[in-house]
Design an enzyme around this catalytic site. Sequence first.
Site, PDB file in Angstrom:
ATOM      1  CG  HIS A 121      -0.247  -0.037   2.527  1.00  0.00           C
ATOM      2  ND1 HIS A 121       0.240   1.085   3.160  1.00  0.00           N
ATOM      3  CD2 HIS A 121       0.062  -1.074   3.341  1.00  0.00           C
ATOM      4  CE1 HIS A 121       0.794   0.745   4.317  1.00  0.00           C
ATOM      5  NE2 HIS A 121       0.714  -0.562   4.440  1.00  0.00           N
ATOM      6  CG  ASP A 122      -0.278   4.293   1.350  1.00  0.00           C
ATOM      7  OD1 ASP A 122      -1.112   5.097   0.901  1.00  0.00           O
ATOM      8  OD2 ASP A 122      -0.501   3.551   2.327  1.00  0.00           O
ATOM      9  N   GLY A 139       4.896  -1.235   2.594  1.00  0.00           N
ATOM     10  CA  GLY A 139       4.150  -0.026   2.324  1.00  0.00           C
ATOM     11  C   GLY A 139       5.019   1.210   2.231  1.00  0.00           C
TER      12      GLY A 139
END
Length: 262
Positions: A121-122, A139
């Site tokens: 994520h991100d 992440g």
Amino acid sequence: MSKIHPTAIIEPGAQLDESVEVGPYAIVGQHVQIGARTTIGSHSVIEGHTVLGSDNRIGHYASVGGRPQDMKYKDEPTRLVIGDRNTIREFTTIHTGTVQDTGVTTIGDDNWIMAYVHVGHDCQLGSNIIMSSNAQLAGHVIIGDHAIVGGMSGVHQFVRIGAHSMLGGASALVQDIPPFVIAAGNKAEPHGINVEGLRRRGFSAEAISALRSAYRVVYKSGATLEEAKAQLRELASAGGDGDAPVTALADFIDASQRGIIR
């Protein structure tokens, strides 16, 4: 003839260009947008608030746009945005962002992402990146253009990998790799400038020579990091082809939050 296999599931609300091909048993979620000439392999799942550009090739059994592996995630409508002409091979997993960051995971154009890669994520990936099989990004990782991440490597969250750098296979990276640098090992250590890669991308001999000098300042001179940064600024004012890449190197080091590999 339809380009969507009859066993595929396209949920109501999904937006697919008429030229998109979807293979057997693939699933495309209701919030997904897919651009022209993109192909989705069999058994793949494209879900979440995901945008895929044009001419992407998604391999079989890929999972694109899944929920973040973050215990703070509470079903917020975070996003994944992927550009054009990317190859994403079998069993790759790519997750949407979180509201603790910008809320979006991004992947640029012309990237080559091999089998079993994970993009957490991100993460923010630029363009023309190669990620070899089983490379794993936690992440919030940022990767610059033309970087290479070796197979079975693990990258710690919030780490940055600079443009034109290379991380060797089976490495563990816990701090930033500056642009143009080769790194490898557990924990990853610097091993010089990515000379061959720079030559292939048209960097001049003068620019490569300047980067070699900059590398010696940072890693071989015995200078403190603050002293090295001052010397890099001097090198970047020579008035030649090396000024821009040395400046990029100095700027990257200045902006590092986790510190660079040493």
